[in-house]
Design an enzyme around this catalytic site. Structure first.
Site, mmCIF file in Angstrom:
data_model
loop_
_atom_site.group_PDB
_atom_site.id
_atom_site.type_symbol
_atom_site.label_atom_id
_atom_site.label_comp_id
_atom_site.label_asym_id
_atom_site.label_seq_id
_atom_site.Cartn_x
_atom_site.Cartn_y
_atom_site.Cartn_z
ATOM 1 C CG HIS A 70 -2.109 -0.932 0.974
ATOM 2 N ND1 HIS A 70 -1.991 -2.294 1.138
ATOM 3 C CD2 HIS A 70 -3.383 -0.709 0.586
ATOM 4 C CE1 HIS A 70 -3.151 -2.866 0.854
ATOM 5 N NE2 HIS A 70 -4.012 -1.924 0.518
ATOM 6 C CD1 TRP A 127 -6.701 -3.748 -4.266
ATOM 7 C CD2 TRP A 127 -4.687 -3.234 -5.069
ATOM 8 N NE1 TRP A 127 -5.952 -3.261 -3.225
ATOM 9 C CE2 TRP A 127 -4.707 -2.928 -3.683
ATOM 10 C CE3 TRP A 127 -3.513 -2.981 -5.782
ATOM 11 C CZ2 TRP A 127 -3.608 -2.400 -3.012
ATOM 12 C CZ3 TRP A 127 -2.419 -2.450 -5.112
ATOM 13 C CH2 TRP A 127 -2.479 -2.171 -3.739
#
Length: 160
Positions: A70, A127
């Site tokens: 992230h 994702w």
């Protein structure tokens, strides 16, 4: 509050601009915020957004790698989130694998509405597959997320 003349005198007398400014600001009377009449959490923000909070679970043994992913979320994923109405999006992680997400949804959309929009984005499928390896059961995080019901809000951007 200190007058401009005494402020300038402090600067001219060698006290220094920063010290004189700090002294003037400390003496300035502060106005306390006005309490909100209603602090229930179900309203929208002044921008017409719904505040959304949700929880996910991840494998505690793989949290460092999950968090590292992230640090550089794919630009096309960021674009998709923005296009689908996710604003002021933040994620918070605990060492036991519990993660909490918060965002503001455009147009008062629900979490389900926002997830449905994202499901139509090809980058989201990629994702979610990547992130599934970090969940305890290999589930897609967006499908396993549980939402929270808001019940209190103290904020300057509350719609009246």
């Amino acid at each position: 509050m200190e007058s401009p003349r005494s402020f300038l005198c402090g600067v001219a007398c060698g006290v220094g601009a920063a010290a004189a400014l700090w002294a003037a600001l400390r003496r300035r009377p502060r106005t306390p915020p006005t309490p909100q009449r209603y602090t229930g959490g179900r309203g929208l923000t002044a921008a017409g957004r719904r505040r959304v909070c949700f929880e996910m679970r991840f494998d505690p043994d793989r949290l460092d790698e999950y968090a590292k992913r992230h640090e550089a979320v794919w630009p096309e994923m960021q674009d998709a989130l923005t296009r689908c109405g996710w604003r002021n999006y933040s994620l918070f992680l605990r060492r036991d694998g519990r993660a909490v997400g918060y965002f503001e949804a455009d147009g008062g959309a629900t979490f389900e509405d926002c997830c449905a929009r994202m499901a139509r984005e090809p980058v989201n499928a990629r994702w979610q597959r990547e992130m599934a390896q970090f969940t305890p059961a290999g589930e897609k995080p967006d499908e396993a997320a549980a939402t929270f019901e808001p019940y209190f809000y103290l904020g300057a951007d509350r719609a009246s």
